[in-house]
Scaffold this motif. Structure first.
Motif, short mmCIF file in Angstrom:
data_model
loop_
_atom_site.label_atom_id
_atom_site.label_comp_id
_atom_site.label_asym_id
_atom_site.label_seq_id
_atom_site.Cartn_x
_atom_site.Cartn_y
_atom_site.Cartn_z
N GLU A 165 0.82 -1.21 0.00
CA GLU A 165 0.00 0.00 0.00
C GLU A 165 0.85 1.26 0.00
O GLU A 165 0.38 2.34 -0.37
CB GLU A 165 -0.93 -0.02 1.22
N ARG A 166 2.10 1.14 0.40
CA ARG A 166 2.98 2.31 0.41
C ARG A 166 3.39 2.75 -0.99
O ARG A 166 3.78 3.90 -1.19
CB ARG A 166 4.24 1.99 1.22
N TYR A 167 3.30 1.84 -1.96
CA TYR A 167 3.81 2.12 -3.30
C TYR A 167 2.71 2.32 -4.34
O TYR A 167 3.00 2.77 -5.45
CB TYR A 167 4.73 0.98 -3.75
N ILE A 168 1.47 1.96 -4.01
CA ILE A 168 0.37 2.16 -4.95
C ILE A 168 -0.74 2.92 -4.25
O ILE A 168 -0.82 2.95 -3.01
CB ILE A 168 -0.16 0.82 -5.51
N ASP A 169 -1.59 3.54 -5.03
CA ASP A 169 -2.65 4.38 -4.46
C ASP A 169 -3.69 3.57 -3.72
O ASP A 169 -4.16 3.98 -2.65
CB ASP A 169 -3.32 5.20 -5.58
N SER A 170 -4.08 2.44 -4.27
CA SER A 170 -5.13 1.63 -3.66
C SER A 170 -4.87 0.15 -3.95
O SER A 170 -4.53 -0.22 -5.08
CB SER A 170 -6.51 2.04 -4.19
N VAL A 171 -5.07 -0.67 -2.93
CA VAL A 171 -4.90 -2.12 -3.11
C VAL A 171 -6.25 -2.81 -3.31
O VAL A 171 -6.30 -4.04 -3.37
CB VAL A 171 -4.19 -2.74 -1.88
N GLN A 172 -7.31 -2.03 -3.45
CA GLN A 172 -8.63 -2.64 -3.56
C GLN A 172 -8.76 -3.58 -4.76
O GLN A 172 -9.39 -4.64 -4.64
CB GLN A 172 -9.71 -1.56 -3.63
N PRO A 173 -8.17 -3.28 -5.94
CA PRO A 173 -8.27 -4.25 -7.05
C PRO A 173 -7.58 -5.58 -6.76
O PRO A 173 -7.90 -6.59 -7.39
CB PRO A 173 -7.59 -3.51 -8.21
N ILE A 174 -6.64 -5.58 -5.81
CA ILE A 174 -5.90 -6.81 -5.51
C ILE A 174 -6.61 -7.65 -4.46
O ILE A 174 -6.38 -8.86 -4.37
CB ILE A 174 -4.47 -6.45 -5.04
N ILE A 175 -7.47 -7.03 -3.67
CA ILE A 175 -8.12 -7.74 -2.56
C ILE A 175 -8.90 -8.97 -3.03
O ILE A 175 -8.78 -10.04 -2.41
CB ILE A 175 -9.00 -6.77 -1.76
N PRO A 176 -9.71 -8.89 -4.11
CA PRO A 176 -10.41 -10.11 -4.54
C PRO A 176 -9.47 -11.26 -4.89
O PRO A 176 -9.77 -12.42 -4.60
CB PRO A 176 -11.20 -9.64 -5.77
N LEU A 177 -8.32 -10.95 -5.49
CA LEU A 177 -7.35 -12.00 -5.81
C LEU A 177 -6.81 -12.65 -4.55
O LEU A 177 -6.67 -13.88 -4.48
CB LEU A 177 -6.20 -11.41 -6.63
#
Length: 254
Positions: A165-177
């Protein structure tokens, strides 16, 4: 032979019960859910820990004569029979422990069947990984450790979201994976009594509670475990069919 198999089943049930109780106490102490959820999560952990070792041990002790046969069909059947035989003690324990969950913790019958289905699927998929590791590494411990490394990667993915999360704006697209890959999520989706990510421990360790998310259906989580196990079995089948035993002639079915 029958007496030895009964002894193996009894020993597996005893050891798995002790291990599940220890894991249950740890999960309950960490307050990761209700007693029913903690017990079901402990069941999954025991299956993921025991299934690869049982399959790898059976694969190595029975030798290549079980895996290397004259036709693709017989190879496939022997692989499945070997996998089923190796997991029989663990499946007996899964049935008994789920019965305990049903009668002692008043789990609804349908949910108990779903939990039992998850344990059975995980047993065969994790066993397939153990068999594959036994063939590749030619060592029971190395193959078991490889399976454990795989489970650590799939389960521990949720903890890697915090540094990511420190390097990208949002991790929400990764959460389902991450949720689909985590085998423990199937239990959370079935029971649904507590949001495990909003428990005090996980709330501090993963950013998932900060985003909108939904648990995937339990059968989709199981599908990815079946996919992993299927890939391992297919590669074993190809390997066995491609390398017949010395002194045999490879024949092809028409």
């Amino acid at each position: 032979m029958l007496g030895a198999r009964r002894a193996a089943i009894a020993l597996t049930v005893l050891l798995a019960s002790c291990l599940s109780w220890v894991i249950y106490l740890l999960l309950a102490r960490a307050k990761l859910g209700s007693p029913t959820e903690c017990f079901a999560l402990a069941q999954v952990c025991v299956v993921l820990l025991a299934a690869p070792y049982l399959a790898a041990y059976t694969s190595r002790t029975e030798g290549d004569s079980v895996l290397l046969t004259l036709s693709r069909i017989s190879t496939r059947r022997r692989l499945l029979m070997q996998l089923a035989t190796s997991q029989m003690p663990l499946l007996c324990w899964a049935f008994l422990s789920t019965g305990f969950l049903f009668f002692s913790m008043e789990l609804p019958f349908v949910k108990a069947l779903q939990i039992l289905a998850v344990l059975g699927i995980y047993s065969f998929s994790a066993g397939a990984v153990g068999m594959w590791g036994a063939k590749v590494f030619r060592d029971v411990l190395f193959s078991t450790e490889f399976a454990y490394l795989l489970w650590c990667a799939t389960i521990g993915g949720m903890f890697l979201l915090a540094p990511l999360e420190r390097y990208i704006d949002s991790v929400q697209p990764i959460i389902p994976l991450v949720l689909h890959a985590n085998p423990l999520i199937a239990v959370c989706a079935i029971l649904g009594e507590t949001d495990i990510f909003r428990t005090p421990l996980l709330y501090e360790l993963t950013p998932i509670p900060s985003y909108l998310f939904a648990y995937p259906p339990w059968y989709l989580v199981c599908f990815w475990q079946v996919f992993i196990g299927g890939i391992c079995l297919l590669s074993l089948n190809k390997f066995a069919a491609a390398k017949p035993l010395k002194g045999t002639t490879k024949t092809w079915l028409t």
